[in-house]
Design a protein around this motif. Structure first.
Motif, PDB file in Angstrom:
ATOM      1  N   ASP A   1       0.857  -1.183   0.000  1.00 24.47           N
ATOM      2  CA  ASP A   1       0.000   0.000   0.000  1.00 24.47           C
ATOM      3  C   ASP A   1       0.899   1.241   0.000  1.00 24.47           C
ATOM      4  O   ASP A   1       1.545   1.561   1.002  1.00 24.47           O
ATOM      5  CB  ASP A   1      -0.899  -0.023   1.240  1.00 24.47           C
ATOM      6  CG  ASP A   1      -1.926   1.108   1.236  1.00 24.47           C
ATOM      7  OD1 ASP A   1      -1.792   2.018   0.409  1.00 24.47           O
ATOM      8  OD2 ASP A   1      -2.858   1.053   2.062  1.00 24.47           O
TER       9      ASP A   1
ATOM     10  N   GLU B   1     -10.079   0.797   2.219  1.00 20.21           N
ATOM     11  CA  GLU B   1      -9.547   0.317   0.947  1.00 20.21           C
ATOM     12  C   GLU B   1      -9.192  -1.170   0.979  1.00 20.21           C
ATOM     13  O   GLU B   1      -8.845  -1.737  -0.062  1.00 20.21           O
ATOM     14  CB  GLU B   1      -8.309   1.127   0.556  1.00 20.21           C
ATOM     15  CG  GLU B   1      -8.618   2.580   0.237  1.00 20.21           C
ATOM     16  CD  GLU B   1      -7.444   3.327  -0.358  1.00 20.21           C
ATOM     17  OE1 GLU B   1      -7.662   4.414  -0.921  1.00 20.21           O
ATOM     18  OE2 GLU B   1      -6.302   2.834  -0.285  1.00 20.21           O
TER      19      GLU B   1
ATOM     20  N   ARG C   1      -7.789   6.715  -2.416  1.00 23.23           N
ATOM     21  CA  ARG C   1      -8.100   6.237  -3.769  1.00 23.23           C
ATOM     22  C   ARG C   1      -9.588   5.918  -3.860  1.00 23.23           C
ATOM     23  O   ARG C   1     -10.018   4.828  -3.476  1.00 23.23           O
ATOM     24  CB  ARG C   1      -7.260   5.002  -4.095  1.00 23.23           C
ATOM     25  CG  ARG C   1      -5.767   5.276  -4.186  1.00 23.23           C
ATOM     26  CD  ARG C   1      -4.956   4.012  -4.271  1.00 23.23           C
ATOM     27  NE  ARG C   1      -5.036   3.249  -3.016  1.00 23.23           N
ATOM     28  CZ  ARG C   1      -4.297   2.175  -2.743  1.00 23.23           C
ATOM     29  NH1 ARG C   1      -3.432   1.734  -3.634  1.00 23.23           N
ATOM     30  NH2 ARG C   1      -4.426   1.543  -1.589  1.00 23.23           N
TER      31      ARG C   1
ATOM     32  N   GLU D   1     -11.495   5.036  -6.281  1.00 18.64           N
ATOM     33  CA  GLU D   1     -11.860   3.856  -7.068  1.00 18.64           C
ATOM     34  C   GLU D   1     -11.654   2.572  -6.278  1.00 18.64           C
ATOM     35  O   GLU D   1     -12.405   1.594  -6.435  1.00 18.64           O
ATOM     36  CB  GLU D   1     -11.063   3.822  -8.384  1.00 18.64           C
ATOM     37  CG  GLU D   1      -9.573   3.493  -8.266  1.00 18.64           C
ATOM     38  CD  GLU D   1      -8.705   4.645  -7.787  1.00 18.64           C
ATOM     39  OE1 GLU D   1      -7.472   4.456  -7.713  1.00 18.64           O
ATOM     40  OE2 GLU D   1      -9.245   5.747  -7.515  1.00 18.64           O
ATOM     41  N   VAL D   2     -10.654   2.558  -5.394  1.00 13.77           N
ATOM     42  CA  VAL D   2     -10.405   1.373  -4.570  1.00 13.77           C
ATOM     43  C   VAL D   2     -11.480   1.251  -3.500  1.00 13.77           C
ATOM     44  O   VAL D   2     -12.024   0.163  -3.262  1.00 13.77           O
ATOM     45  CB  VAL D   2      -9.001   1.448  -3.933  1.00 13.77           C
ATOM     46  CG1 VAL D   2      -8.771   0.273  -2.994  1.00 13.77           C
ATOM     47  CG2 VAL D   2      -7.928   1.469  -5.021  1.00 13.77           C
TER      48      VAL D   2
ATOM     49  N   GLY E   1      -1.275  11.181  -6.209  1.00 12.49           N
ATOM     50  CA  GLY E   1      -2.361  10.239  -6.486  1.00 12.49           C
ATOM     51  C   GLY E   1      -3.472  10.227  -5.460  1.00 12.49           C
ATOM     52  O   GLY E   1      -4.524   9.623  -5.695  1.00 12.49           O
ATOM     53  N   ALA E   2      -3.282  10.894  -4.318  1.00 10.70           N
ATOM     54  CA  ALA E   2      -4.330  10.963  -3.294  1.00 10.70           C
ATOM     55  C   ALA E   2      -5.343  12.024  -3.694  1.00 10.70           C
ATOM     56  O   ALA E   2      -4.992  13.172  -3.943  1.00 10.70           O
ATOM     57  CB  ALA E   2      -3.723  11.280  -1.935  1.00 10.70           C
ATOM     58  N   GLU E   3      -6.610  11.657  -3.746  1.00 10.26           N
ATOM     59  CA  GLU E   3      -7.659  12.568  -4.166  1.00 10.26           C
ATOM     60  C   GLU E   3      -8.123  13.452  -3.007  1.00 10.26           C
ATOM     61  O   GLU E   3      -8.249  12.974  -1.876  1.00 10.26           O
ATOM     62  CB  GLU E   3      -8.850  11.782  -4.710  1.00 10.26           C
ATOM     63  CG  GLU E   3      -8.640  11.236  -6.107  1.00 10.26           C
ATOM     64  CD  GLU E   3      -8.704  12.338  -7.148  1.00 10.26           C
ATOM     65  OE1 GLU E   3      -9.623  13.186  -7.100  1.00 10.26           O
ATOM     66  OE2 GLU E   3      -7.815  12.360  -8.020  1.00 10.26           O
TER      67      GLU E   3
ATOM     68  N   ARG F   1     -17.773   8.179 -10.223  1.00 10.81           N
ATOM     69  CA  ARG F   1     -17.031   7.194  -9.433  1.00 10.81           C
ATOM     70  C   ARG F   1     -17.848   5.940  -9.174  1.00 10.81           C
ATOM     71  O   ARG F   1     -17.299   4.830  -9.116  1.00 10.81           O
ATOM     72  CB  ARG F   1     -16.599   7.828  -8.113  1.00 10.81           C
ATOM     73  CG  ARG F   1     -15.492   8.856  -8.288  1.00 10.81           C
ATOM     74  CD  ARG F   1     -15.162   9.571  -6.980  1.00 10.81           C
ATOM     75  NE  ARG F   1     -14.004  10.442  -7.148  1.00 10.81           N
ATOM     76  CZ  ARG F   1     -13.510  11.230  -6.204  1.00 10.81           C
ATOM     77  NH1 ARG F   1     -14.076  11.247  -5.003  1.00 10.81           N
ATOM     78  NH2 ARG F   1     -12.461  11.991  -6.445  1.00 10.81           N
TER      79      ARG F   1
END
Length: 267
Positions: free
Chosen positions: A4, A100, A123, A125-126, A169-171, A185
């Motif tokens: 992770d 996640e 994430r 999407e995860v 990459g962290a939203e 999403r």
């Protein structure tokens, strides 16, 4: 399973949110609204993701659901267990874990709920895929999030500007408050979502009272204040900016905090 890459971020989140418990009192009415909005039926199996102090989990259990609740922060789970004992809800299963990487079998739950919780998973999407994975076919997801254009979304952006940057990459969590973003999403796993809006009222004798409470109970803001403790001039400026940010939402001794509710059925 791959490592992770956000493990350090989650470690910081686990530690930062340990002070959140006093704030849960004010989210309790929202929990009632969310459980009703989810169209929960007695006897359904429910997972509350990022349960915090358990206000949604306990509300669902009192409505007759078979409830499991998960959170990243052990200190909050201790408060949740105590709340469950006081509310005489001994059947809730409390679990320490990550939104996640949900530690449950596929198709385990009829309903997955989250109140201002899963939105902090880095994430989306995860997190969405995991919540869908543990839902039974035709199950429902329902959650509350903070829109970016209202007070809490703007406060989170304000704190972010004064904090170390998150990993690539962290939203940003407030994007979960955009209906169009939420619909996009959810679309790989869910039917078109249904939305409602509401307002959480936070009583405060003055803006300074409100700011001081938030500094002591909202982990990310607490960390900013701690970092600036040796720079009183900058800290004073930050405090003035915070109160100016909150001022348009403060009237009749209440801070008005708008939220978004989302409900969708699994494909």
């Amino acid at each position: 399973m791959e490592p992770d890459v956000f493990a350090e971020l989650k470690k910081r989140q686990r530690e930062m949110w340990a002070s959140f418990a006093p704030t849960a009192m004010f989210t309790t009415p929202v929990a009632g609204r969310l459980v009703g909005f989810s169209q929960l039926r007695p006897g359904e199996s429910v997972l509350d993701v990022a349960t915090g102090t358990g206000v949604v989990a306990i509300t669902a259990a009192r409505a007759g659901a078979d409830v499991t609740a998960l959170d990243l922060t052990p200190e909050l789970l201790e408060v949740a267990r105590d709340n469950g004992r006081i509310a005489q809800c001994p059947g809730i299963v409390w679990t320490e874990g990550d939104a996640e990487q949900l530690p449950y079998d596929d198709a385990s739950f009829d309903v997955v709920l989250s109140q201002f919780g899963h939105m902090f998973a880095p994430r989306p999407e995860v997190a969405v895929a995991e919540m869908r994975r543990v839902l039974k076919p035709g199950g429902r997801i329902a959650f509350a999030t903070w829109p970016p254009e209202h007070f809490v979304g703007r406060m989170l952006a304000f704190v972010g500007r004064h904090s170390p940057p998150p990993p690539a990459g962290a939203e940003p969590p407030p994007r979960w408050g955009h209906p169009a973003v939420v619909a996009e999403r959810l679309s790989p796993h869910f039917e078109a979502p249904f939305f409602e809006r509401g307002t959480m009222l936070f009583p405060a004798l003055s803006l300074s009272h409100f700011r001081l409470f938030m500094e002591r109970s909202i982990g990310p803001l607490q960390k900013v204040v701690e970092r600036l403790a040796s720079d009183p001039e900058t800290l004073a400026t930050l405090r003035d900016e915070f109160e100016a940010l909150a001022a348009p939402y403060y009237r009749d001794n209440e801070v008005h905090q708008d939220f978004l509710l989302t409900r969708a059925q699994a494909r």
